[in-house]
Scaffold this active site. Sequence first.
Site, mmCIF file in Angstrom:
data_model
loop_
_atom_site.group_PDB
_atom_site.id
_atom_site.type_symbol
_atom_site.label_atom_id
_atom_site.label_comp_id
_atom_site.label_asym_id
_atom_site.label_seq_id
_atom_site.Cartn_x
_atom_site.Cartn_y
_atom_site.Cartn_z
ATOM 1 N N CYS A 129 8.344 4.738 6.698
ATOM 2 C CA CYS A 129 7.432 5.807 7.118
ATOM 3 C C CYS A 129 6.111 5.592 6.398
ATOM 4 O O CYS A 129 5.770 4.466 6.030
ATOM 5 C CB CYS A 129 8.032 7.184 6.839
ATOM 6 S SG CYS A 129 8.344 7.497 5.092
ATOM 7 N N HIS A 173 1.363 14.941 5.278
ATOM 8 C CA HIS A 173 2.725 14.597 5.702
ATOM 9 C C HIS A 173 3.365 15.843 6.315
ATOM 10 O O HIS A 173 3.775 16.754 5.598
ATOM 11 C CB HIS A 173 3.533 14.099 4.502
ATOM 12 C CG HIS A 173 4.803 13.403 4.854
ATOM 13 N ND1 HIS A 173 5.903 14.065 5.339
ATOM 14 C CD2 HIS A 173 5.156 12.086 4.803
ATOM 15 C CE1 HIS A 173 6.878 13.207 5.559
ATOM 16 N NE2 HIS A 173 6.438 11.992 5.249
#
Length: 621
Positions: free
Chosen positions: A26, A543
């Site tokens: 990620c 995020h």
Amino acid sequence: MDYNKTAKEILQLIGGEENVQNVIHCMTRLRFNLYDNSKADRNKLEKVLGVMGINISGGQFQVIIGNEVPKVYKAIMENSNLKKDSGEKKSDHKKNLLSNIFDVISGVFTPILPAIAGAGLIKGLLAVALTFGWISNSSQTYIILNAIGDGTFYFMPILLAVSAARKFGTNPYLAAAIGAAILHPNLTQLLSSGKSISFIGLPVTAVTYSSTVIPILLAIWIASYVEKWVDRIVPNALKIIFVSAITLLIVVPVTLITVGPLGSIIGNWLSLGVGALFEHGGIFAGLILGGTWSLIIMTGMHYAFLPVIINNITKNGFDYLMPSMFMANMGQAGAAFAVALRSKNKSFKSIAMSTSITALMGITEPAMYGINMRLKKPFIGAIVGGAVGGAYYSFVGVKYYVLGGNFGLPGIPSLIGPTFLYAIIGLPISFIAGLIAAYFIGFEDIEGQEQDALASSKEKEADTKTNGIVMAEEIYSPVKGEIKPLSKVNDPTFSREIMGKGLAIYPEEGIVVSPVSGTVTTIFKTKHALGITSENGAEILIHVGLDTVKLEGKHFTAHVREGDFVQVGDILVTFDMNAIKSEGYDLITPVIITNTDLYRSIKEMKEGKIDIREPFMTLIV
């Protein structure tokens, strides 16, 4: 950092590549699915150069790298025999029946839309040429062009069979063989002969399968179970021949005897029902659909209309439903334009104007989520615009002829046909109706923020001192919600400030905007996280949620690309909060200054609730 050395050390310390089921990455970490987590040496891994920490969450063994993770991941793939994750793994989270149905429909139809759109455009242009006498329907050129345009629709069952097989987890070539069998010329001739037909004494209903949708979807769904059942009972030495043969011998007759007629009946009744709704419901049918289409899109229910729309186009040559989407989009554009006209905030005015233009181009999310829904009342104006345009389209009988995939001005060729002129007139009707309704309904303007930002900028200019790398600055909130300290984030990567200092926000709206003026340096393919570097040198990571990388981009829409320059308040990403929460994910959103070590201190500027573009953090050098 020597990425190859780091990659080799990580592979060795997680138990070797033979201990790895798969690995993805990620924005900040490598995510391993290991056969045995106990084989990984956590203590030694944390000492590897470039590794910031270790975390185990949701069964994943996560090695936290930071901004360099794509390069380390690439080195791991180059220094091992591991294969890149296909992204097709099923989520561990249970979905309800309706979500599963929408997911299947979307997954089956989305891959074949380019073929349908391209072939449909050719059919539309050919129809125009025929109407104006530019070509004769008996010419060889026409016959060839017609085959190019019509082939996709005639052999639709084969395309759908392959796509459905991938979604249902069965052999796509076996699925194509099922589609080819029901379209075989001899079988088609037999089914259209008018004679009584039977197979081993069982009656076969005469159905024409060319251009159909529902029968093949049902057939491949059944085939996915039949193939697995046959595979279990056939010995390994005979599988390559007998699994496919037995599956074909079961599924094709079952399709001809039961599934095919049932699917054909369902498809025909759906087409007749939609036609009857618009032919007898008059303006009310279009008014309701045009007014509610934006709400339908928000819930994801628009996927349920895809089989009906494609069936309408392949069977009738047109569809009544899709014109309403044009009207809804024009209404959203008009409402955002009204906000641009009325707002006194120059910065917000500019944003509203730009999102209105993108909505006209068929990209409505920035206008719908960033402007109209944010201010609430303009969204009512957008609904009014869609309803008025939909009512007009119903009144004059506008039809949609080509499945083009865009429902803004670039999608106008999809409306080419006998009702094309009426369709063109309808676009400004819906836009103007949405504009007028939103303008006179009014809204609570975004006031004072631009002036505050200007004053803040002047203060910064007076007080700023530079160390040659970064400058002091204020960071504005990228998300509307409630501020939380990083210590409250249930992920040690953030709570221990491994990535850097910052704050978190629990969002109230599914919109992320730019907290600074600067450049988008990174946006991960799953769209759940991105990095921005401000004009003054701050490196910011946003995020959205925890472990949302597992959604693989589902429920997220990115509105920027890497390298784009953005201003404070520009929309970066939108996301479906309810859908993400329903799948069990925590939506708390950390906002991290990843080059924290370059600042003397990082202070929060507000507590509790915060709106986007409000001062959020101050960075002091």
